[in-house]
Design a protein around this motif. Structure first.
Motif, short mmCIF file in Angstrom:
data_model
loop_
_atom_site.label_atom_id
_atom_site.label_comp_id
_atom_site.label_asym_id
_atom_site.label_seq_id
_atom_site.Cartn_x
_atom_site.Cartn_y
_atom_site.Cartn_z
N LYS A 45 10.75 -3.40 2.89
CA LYS A 45 11.05 -3.80 1.51
C LYS A 45 10.32 -2.91 0.51
O LYS A 45 10.93 -2.35 -0.41
CB LYS A 45 10.61 -5.26 1.29
N SER A 46 9.02 -2.78 0.72
CA SER A 46 8.23 -1.96 -0.21
C SER A 46 8.72 -0.52 -0.18
O SER A 46 8.84 0.13 -1.22
CB SER A 46 6.76 -2.02 0.15
N THR A 47 9.01 -0.08 1.01
CA THR A 47 9.46 1.31 1.14
C THR A 47 10.72 1.54 0.31
O THR A 47 10.82 2.53 -0.43
CB THR A 47 9.74 1.62 2.63
N ALA A 163 9.72 -5.07 -8.89
CA ALA A 163 8.50 -5.86 -8.69
C ALA A 163 8.30 -6.11 -7.20
O ALA A 163 9.21 -6.57 -6.52
CB ALA A 163 8.60 -7.17 -9.45
N ASP A 164 7.13 -5.76 -6.70
CA ASP A 164 6.84 -5.90 -5.27
C ASP A 164 5.84 -7.04 -5.08
O ASP A 164 4.64 -6.84 -5.27
CB ASP A 164 6.27 -4.58 -4.74
N GLU A 165 6.36 -8.19 -4.74
CA GLU A 165 5.51 -9.38 -4.57
C GLU A 165 4.49 -9.49 -5.69
O GLU A 165 3.28 -9.50 -5.43
CB GLU A 165 4.78 -9.33 -3.23
N PRO A 166 4.97 -9.57 -6.94
CA PRO A 166 4.03 -9.54 -8.07
C PRO A 166 3.08 -10.73 -8.06
O PRO A 166 2.04 -10.67 -8.69
CB PRO A 166 4.94 -9.58 -9.30
MG LIG Z 1 5.42 -4.73 1.15
#
Ligand SMILES: [Mg+2]
Ligand SMILES: Nc1ncnc2c1ncn2[C@@H]1O[C@H](COP(=O)(O)OP(=O)(O)OP(=O)(O)O)[C@@H](O)[C@H]1O
Lengths: 218, 808
Positions: A45-47, A163-166
């Motif tokens: 996901k982050s990637t 937004a990455d797990e803000p």
């Molecule tokens: Mg991640």
């Protein structure tokens, strides 16, 4: 189409050879729409978010943002694109520790050359930051810090918010208030939102939902 | 615009960390200050030498001088003129003015070369020299303000013109005035050979028998002599500069790590790597200019306060006149700023490169900035080994002054690079031998801190070894020199007669009043292609007992007295690579065996000694004015006043041995004062480096300390252990510094000195000094470690708890 990714591939070099993380991901997002990105830990996901934000290079496929193809841009042009059109909120360490809250809030907007004081003040009030504008990040709680980060991102009026797990570091209650505020503000600004989250409850509140499994859209 | 915003963000870091900024500025200013201070001293001295030699255009005109080193009658000048030689007479000498001796230079304005007359005519700081006034009696005198002040008390001097073109202690006038001042009527010291000689002039052997042509010197003697002194100063300045750069490097690296999060955020928001790097370059540029200006100003202050001492040293050791006051020079100011910029660039190059290459997504958390990888340590150790090997090879196979300094450089650099690896090994051993868990933690934690402290420790090592090295050298020099003075200045009184007639009377007069009168007669001549001196010595017990022979054949004194052998000084033997037993050719048909070699410090020129009989046989015209007088030391002062009364001799012509010795000792004290000041400053910078490193480590080390604290160690105890750790490292560094410093001293004495002066000094050891220095280093370290430890002992527990909650 605000965001159009097709057949995106990405692998990382590791000691045991290349590790394929994304094996051809397709994704479309229109302006004003909100999309949740879920998947178990390590699913990429982050990637994917980083690739869309032009923070990293992909191996194959294409990503277009507001009509501009990321693969064709130089580093300089990617930077320009981020400045003008994209806002990113990470899980933590979003703020410039040596700047106080108000300066952090205004920062991206000034960089993009479109500071709107009224809008910033409005954001600060709505995010409940009005009486801590002179404080420094280290003097804020985790939830307060993330609210500043969101405010800073929106102050620049980006077309696309990533937004990455803000709220990944926050308790459920705080998380809810922060997310509520964010969704509300994003809606008002008319930006597109791509939000990485582990919470199914949160994912359901979005317009669209994308689930990653083994590097593909499930 | 973009860059401006980025710059403001970068700069905001320093507002939050003013201490760090202060460290950076102080480190850079100190580095620049010592470097430019030393440069200022050197520049001032060089300018003085240049002024001294430029007075007579010595740099570009050949001259004719008498072979025997005496003066010429005016008739010689006229005869040469008639034979077609175009020359200009110069009368030079020294006169007394109060307690100082002044160099008098008389020229003949009509024939003096254009450049010289031009110089005399230059406006300078005073009114222009009036040519007709210069030509008509009573003439004029040109001198610097300082010299002029010395002359005010002298009766019937011609009008004085103050000119800052003149070096202190010298005056320029026309030859007539000079004759009067020097009481040398009708005499000439030398004839300047003017440019544009006639082709049909008679050869020199016919026109001026007894004269020889001396080619122009490219460099004045004085500057050659003092070069080594200045080289040492420069080396010192460079060393301090490097030590200062360690601080800058550390601070910039730390600021880089602490701003990692900011870099990621800025890049995410659309600043390119180029923008960011440019912003950081501008930031550093600003700091360098600021610190450079402070440093140059500080350097000026340092130079101004050291210069009188340096000037005294140079005058005493080499007779070189250096103005005691500093003039402001623009070049020097600019050079100081450039060196500050250059130093910043070197110190920050690594950080800038990393910033340029930093991937956007690189971890935003400050990495343990201190933790260089094991491979980097290995690389350092290999580099150290290569450097030390190179040093050994240079010692074995190289020669020359440059090589000697390369030896010094590779020695210091190699030793500092080897330090972290060496310590790491020692600490590992400590850890292996530790019995209690606390001790084990102590060693392991110290080891983990090594990379973060290594730069500061290297700085301390450099400072300490330079300190030991230089003071061993100066101390050895002093010990040897004073012992040598005792041997060399064997006579109790030294007297120089005004003329031959007085000399004869003096000899007869002293015959009954002293134990012995030893002639000190000499002629100047070329030895091994260099201007040197040939002395005649009497056959006397004084020499047999005291003369400082460092190598001799048996029966040396009988052979010399019998005219069968000569003595040479160490300089000549090293330069010509001759030993006792070799044959020395002084002139065709004058070859004699070398029976002994004597040490001859303070003199760079070759020297040979033969028996008095030989000297007077070869040079019947030799001036016989100087004598050493042996007498019971207690009776010397009384005899001196008697001689003075009887013969009307001034202090310069009549000196007591004790006075010379006292003077020499004073000169060394001055030299010590200068080197001591530099030593202390360098050590202070190293102490500061340790302080800043500890301070920074202190904040980054909380995650390491918090668990120990949580497990039941008091903050006080942890703080005390931090202090102990700093002391342990300082002691280890001092232990390494001792051999390195002694090696440095050896290289200075046995390599640099031999190359620069032609003599080798025996090395003396001064353990008391080392002890003092070691205590000093410990004290500095203790001071440096005190504040971080104190802060740790009083840190709020909440700060330590924070380490466990994932908050910033
Ligand atoms: Mg991640
Ligand atoms: N720089 C890297 N080098 C090598 N492998 C990487 C790198 N970054 C990520 N990976 C790997 O890629 C995979 C996907 O990582 P990613 O961070 O995108 O996961 P994620 O879905 O965000 O997980 P989480 O929910 O835990 O945040 C993981 O297996 C991770 O180990």
């Amino acid at each position: 189409m605000l965001l159009n990714a097709s057949n995106v591939e990405k692998s990382f070099e590791t000691q045991d050879g290349p590790l394929p993380v994304l094996r051809g991901v397709d994704l479309q997002l229109r302006a004003g729409r909100k999309m949740a990105l879920t998947g178990e830990s390590g699913s990429g996901k982050s990637t994917l978010l980083h690739l869309i934000g032009g923070l990293d290079h992909f191996d194959a496929g294409s990503i277009e943002i507001d009509g501009e193809s990321l693969g064709d841009l130089s580093d300089q042009e990617r930077a320009q694109l981020r400045r003008d059109k994209i806002g990113v909120v990470f899980q933590q360490f979003n703020l410039i520790p040596s700047l106080n809250v108000i300066d952090n809030l205004r920062f991206h907007a000034r960089l993009a050359g479109r500071e709107d004081r009224v809008w910033v003040d409005n954001l600060a009030t709505r995010l409940g930051l009005a009486d801590m504008l002179r404080r420094y990040p280290e003097q804020l709680s985790g939830g307060q810090q993330q609210r500043v980060a969101i405010g800073r991102t929106l102050a620049a009026r980006p077309k696309l918010v990533l937004a990455d797990e803000p709220t990944g570091n926050l308790d459920e209650e705080t998380s809810d208030t922060v997310i509520d505020l964010m969704l509300q503000l994003v809606e008002e600004s008319g930006a597109g939102l791509l939000l990485v989250t582990h919470s199914m409850r949160l994912a359901k509140r979005m317009d669209e939902h994308l689930h990653l499994r083994a590097g593909r859209v499930a | 615009m973009t860059i401006r915003i980025a710059l403001l963000a970068l700069l905001s870091h320093w507002r939050k960390k003013p201490g760090q900024l202060l460290t950076l500025i102080i480190g850079l200013s100190l580095a620049t200050a010592l470097w430019s201070g030393v440069q200022a001293i050197n520049a001032e001295a060089r300018a003085s030498y240049a002024r001294a030699s430029a007075i007579l255009g010595e740099n570009n005109l050949a001259s004719l001088v008498p072979v025997d080193g005496s003066t010429l009658p005016l008739a010689t000048f006229i005869r040469l003129q008639k034979s077609g030689w175009r020359t200009s007479p110069v009368l030079e000498g020294r006169m007394r003015a109060g307690s100082r001796s002044i160099r008098v230079i008389g020229i003949e304005p009509l024939t003096a070369p254009a450049g010289l007359a031009g110089r005399a005519m230059e406006a300078g700081n005073g009114p222009a020299l009036n040519l007709s006034a210069f030509l008509t009696r009573p003439g004029q005198i040109r001198a610097s303000q300082k010299t002029a002040d010395l002359l005010t008390d002298l009766p019937d001097l011609p009008p004085m013109i103050v000119s800052e073109q003149m070096s202190d202690g010298a005056l320029l006038t026309d030859i007539g005035v000079a004759e009067r001042l020097l009481k040398k009527s009708g005499r000439i010291s030398r004839l300047l050979v003017l440019p544009g000689q006639r082709v049909d002039r008679l050869p020199l052997s016919e026109a001026g028998p007894g004269l020889k042509l001396v080619e122009p010197q490219t460099e004045s003697d004085v500057s050659k002599l003092t070069d080594s002194f200045h080289l040492n100063l420069t080396a010192f300045g460079l060393l301090s500069f490097v030590v200062g750069l360690f601080i800058v490097h550390g601070t910039v690296g730390l600021a880089f790590e602490q701003r990692r999060g900011m870099f990621r955020t800025l890049r995410t928001m659309g600043l390119s790597a180029r923008h960011l790097t440019v912003a950081m370059v501008i930031e550093l540029l600003g700091f360098a200019l600021l610190a450079g200006s402070i440093g140059v100003t500080l350097g000026y202050v340092i130079a101004a306060s050291l210069l009188p001492g340096v000037a005294a040293t140079l005058r005493g050791l080499y007779g070189a006149e250096v103005a005691g006051a500093l003039t402001f020079r623009f070049e020097w100011w600019a050079a100081g700023l450039v060196i500050a910029l250059l130093g910043t660039a070197i110190a920050a190059a690594g950080s800038l490169l990393r910033l340029w290459r930093l991937p956007i997504l690189a971890s935003a958390q400050p990495r343990a900035w201190a933790m260089i990888s094991g491979s980097a340590m290995k690389l350092q150790a290999i580099a150290a080994l290569v450097l030390l090997l190179l040093m050994a090879m240079l010692i074995g196979f190289g020669s020359g002054l440059v090589v000697s300094f390369a030896v010094l450089g590779s020695m210091l650099l190699g030793a500092s690079l080897a330090l972290p690896g060496l310590f790491s090994m020692v600490l590992w051993l400590g850890q292996r031998m530790a019995r209690t868990p606390l001790a084990q933690w102590f060693w392991a934690d110290t080891r983990q801190q090594m990379p973060g402290l290594s730069l500061a420790l290297m700085a301390l090592l450099l400072a300490l070894s330079a300190n030991i090295g230089v003071s061993t050298m100066v101390g050895s020099f002093r010990t040897t020199f004073t012992a040598w003075l005792d041997q060399r200045l064997a006579s109790e009184i030294y007297v120089t007669a005004r003329d031959e007639k007085q000399a004869e009377r003096l000899r007869a007069w002293l015959e009954t009043r002293s134990d012995a009168v030893l002639p000190i007669w000499s002629v100047k001549l070329d030895l091994a292609g260099q201007p040197g001196q040939l002395f005649g010595i009497a056959d006397h017990a004084t020499y047999r007992e005291k003369w400082p022979l460092i190598e001799k054949q048996s029966g040396v004194w009988d052979d010399v007295a019998g005219g069968a052998a000569v003595l040479v000084n160490e300089q000549l033997s090293i330069r010509e690579q001759v030993r006792t037993g070799d044959l020395l050719t002084l002139a065709p048909g004058r070859s004699l065996r070398i029976a002994g070699i004597y040490s001859d410090y303070g003199n760079p020129a070759p020297q040979v000694m033969v028996s008095l009989a030989l000297l007077t046989k070869w040079y019947p015209e030799v001036s016989r004015l100087r004598y050493g007088v042996r007498i019971e030391p207690a009776k010397a002062p009384a005899l001196i006043s008697e001689i003075r009364e009887e013969f009307q001799l001034d202090e310069r012509s009549l000196v007591e041995q004790a006075t010379i010795k006292a003077f020499s000792v004073r000169v060394f004290e001055q030299t010590f004062a200068v080197t001591d000041a530099l030593n202390v400053l360098t050590l202070a910078i190293a102490g500061f480096a340790i302080f800043t490193s500890l301070l920074t480590l202190a904040t980054m080390r909380l995650p390491q300390l918090a668990p120990v604290w949580a497990m039941g160690l008091t903050r006080r105890k942890i703080a005390v252990m931090e202090l102990l750790r700093a002391l342990l490292l300082a002691v280890l560094t001092a232990l390494v510094a001792l051999p390195v410093g002694l090696a440095l001293a050896w290289a200075l004495l046995a390599l640099v000195n031999v190359e620069a002066f032609g003599w080798r000094l025996p090395m003396n050891l001064f353990p008391a000094d080392w002890f003092r220095l070691g205590l000093f280093a410990l004290l500095a370290t203790l001071l440096a470690a005190a504040i971080p430890a104190w802060r740790l002992s009083r840190i709020a527990p909440a700060e330590l708890v924070k380490v466990f909650t994932n908050e910033r």
